[in-house]
Design an enzyme around this catalytic site. Structure first.
Site, mmCIF file in Angstrom:
data_model
loop_
_atom_site.group_PDB
_atom_site.id
_atom_site.type_symbol
_atom_site.label_atom_id
_atom_site.label_comp_id
_atom_site.label_asym_id
_atom_site.label_seq_id
_atom_site.Cartn_x
_atom_site.Cartn_y
_atom_site.Cartn_z
ATOM 1 N N HIS A 1 0.819 -1.225 0.000
ATOM 2 C CA HIS A 1 0.000 0.000 0.000
ATOM 3 C C HIS A 1 0.852 1.275 0.000
ATOM 4 O O HIS A 1 0.309 2.368 -0.176
ATOM 5 C CB HIS A 1 -0.931 0.035 1.208
ATOM 6 C CG HIS A 1 -1.956 -1.061 1.232
ATOM 7 N ND1 HIS A 1 -2.904 -1.197 0.235
ATOM 8 C CD2 HIS A 1 -2.176 -2.075 2.109
ATOM 9 C CE1 HIS A 1 -3.673 -2.261 0.509
ATOM 10 N NE2 HIS A 1 -3.240 -2.808 1.637
ATOM 11 N N ASP B 1 -4.166 -13.314 3.043
ATOM 12 C CA ASP B 1 -5.431 -12.886 3.652
ATOM 13 C C ASP B 1 -6.628 -13.224 2.768
ATOM 14 O O ASP B 1 -7.760 -12.843 3.084
ATOM 15 C CB ASP B 1 -5.408 -11.392 4.042
ATOM 16 C CG ASP B 1 -4.663 -10.514 3.061
ATOM 17 O OD1 ASP B 1 -4.347 -10.973 1.946
ATOM 18 O OD2 ASP B 1 -4.406 -9.338 3.409
HETATM 19 C C1 6XA Z 1 -7.139 -1.527 7.368
HETATM 20 C C2 6XA Z 1 -6.985 -2.705 6.484
HETATM 21 C C3 6XA Z 1 -5.612 -2.756 5.977
HETATM 22 C C4 6XA Z 1 -5.388 -3.932 5.086
HETATM 23 C C5 6XA Z 1 -3.946 -4.257 5.012
HETATM 24 C C6 6XA Z 1 -3.626 -5.402 4.139
HETATM 25 N N1 6XA Z 1 -8.320 -1.610 8.141
HETATM 26 N N2 6XA Z 1 -3.198 -5.123 2.938
HETATM 27 O O1 6XA Z 1 -3.660 -6.555 4.464
HETATM 28 O O2 6XA Z 1 -2.789 -6.027 2.077
HETATM 29 ZN ZN ZN Z 2 -3.971 -7.586 2.474
#
Ligand code: 6XA
Ligand code: ZN
Length: 344
Positions: free
Chosen positions: A161, A286
């Site tokens: 990100h 995830d």
């Molecule tokens: C914030 C969610 C962040 C996701 C992070 C993630 N509430 N990115 O796993 O791949």
């Molecule tokens: Zn993620």
């Protein structure tokens, strides 16, 4: 397969986050890396190596110097302003506000400028942990450049990100992008980044959007309902000479393996046609059915299949750890990908 890991990841731990209206312990916590490391050791994947410390120059190939200075120094500034706790931004530019192209001077305005959310804070030692995660990616890339068929960079905090000059989504430095650039700077002409994390890697997309030397293919929750929102639609295909080298596969909530696999195979073929000479996998797990913050339905055995199919590219490959929060299965799922790759 060699794994690159450093206990320095413990230097980053945001205590809490706001999740669906509740303040909870952050999902992106240090035990995540320990669980994956333990699984690497339990299955005997290969040696676990401490990454060297690299010059900032390797990171400045991706991130702007002003952003890196900011990350390194903002905690001290926060304390100097008489504030306790961790550094948190709390407000961002809305579409009704004009775009500005230089960092403002005020502390909170600058925090807003260099971020897009408050998924994670900046602690006293976040910069050091993020720098060491980037080192972990660079060391993995260097192992592959020296002739290893593949390597695993067990990076934490994650990276996809983070953009050229912003943090968000638990990410501060874009480990996968830094590794991809390392390949390009050392003889590779074309690198593909295959992002299989559940979330869209908006930072990686921003970094390479107008370039044709990196193909980004990403499978993720449709930004119409899923974080990071606003970016990750299929219509975003790159710009300028990068047109056609950004491939997004937004998928609905509840996506089962069969549909995820169909998108994966489509991306797989497009990567093959691009004919990269090296591959970086943004390895988020995830997508697992029991992930506490995600909504896809992959099972542990599917991760083995993913690894096997990644091996079919026959390319020098670097796996870079991203997300995955179902801690009971995190080690099994991440290492299943690596074992699937090794077994192929
Ligand atoms: C914030 C969610 C962040 C996701 C992070 C993630 N509430 N990115 O796993 O791949
Ligand atoms: Zn993620």
């Amino acid at each position: 397969m060699k794994t690159f890991y450093t206990a320095d990841h413990h230097l980053h731990h945001s205590g809490m986050e706001l999740s669906f209206g509740r303040i909870v312990e952050t999902f992106e916590k240090p035990v995540r890396a320990e669980i994956v490391l333990k699984r690497v050791q339990d299955v005997g994947l290969g040696p676990v190596l401490e990454p060297a410390s690299y010059d900032r120059a390797a990171i400045e190939r991706i991130h702007t110097p002003d952003y890196l200075d900011f990350l390194e120094n903002v905690f001290a500034e926060w304390r100097a302003a008489g504030r306790d706790g961790e550094v948190w931004p709390y407000s961002w530019r809305h579409r009704s506000m004009p775009m500005i192209d230089a960092p403002p001077s005020g502390l909170d305005a600058r925090l807003s400028y260099y971020s897009f959310d408050m998924a994670g804070s900046i602690t006293e030692t976040t910069w050091r942990a993020a720098k060491r995660a980037a080192d972990t990616a660079l060391a993995g890339a260097d192992a592959v450049l020296s002739g290893e068929r593949a390597a695993f960079s067990l990076c934490r905090p994650p990276g996809h990100h983070a953009g050229r000059d912003f943090f968000g989504g638990y990410c501060y430095l874009n480990n996968a992008a830094i590794a991809a650039q390392r390949f390009l700077d050392n003889g590779h002409a074309r690198v593909a980044i295959f992002d299989v994390d559940y979330h869209h890697g908006n930072g990686t997309q921003e970094i390479f959007y107008d370039r044709d030397d990196v193909l980004l293919a990403s499978l993720h929750g449709d930004p119409d309902f899923e974080f990071p929102f606003h970016l990750g639609y299929a219509r975003e295909r790159g710009a300028g000479k990068g047109e056609g080298y950004n491939l997004n596969y937004p998928l609905p909530a509840g996506t089962p393996w069969s549909e995820w696999q169909a998108a994966f195979e489509d991306a797989h073929e497009k990567i093959r046609v691009y004919a990269p000479t090296a591959l970086v996998i943004s390895l988020g797990v995830d997508t697992f059915k029991d992930d506490p913050i995600s909504q896809f339905k992959l099972d542990s055995e599917h991760f083995t299949t993913i690894g096997r199919r990644i091996a079919d590219f026959g390319l020098p490959t670097l796996f870079v750890m991203e997300g995955g929060y179902a801690v009971d299965a995190l080690g099994i799922n991440a290492v299943n990908v690596l074992q699937g790759y090794e077994g192929a």
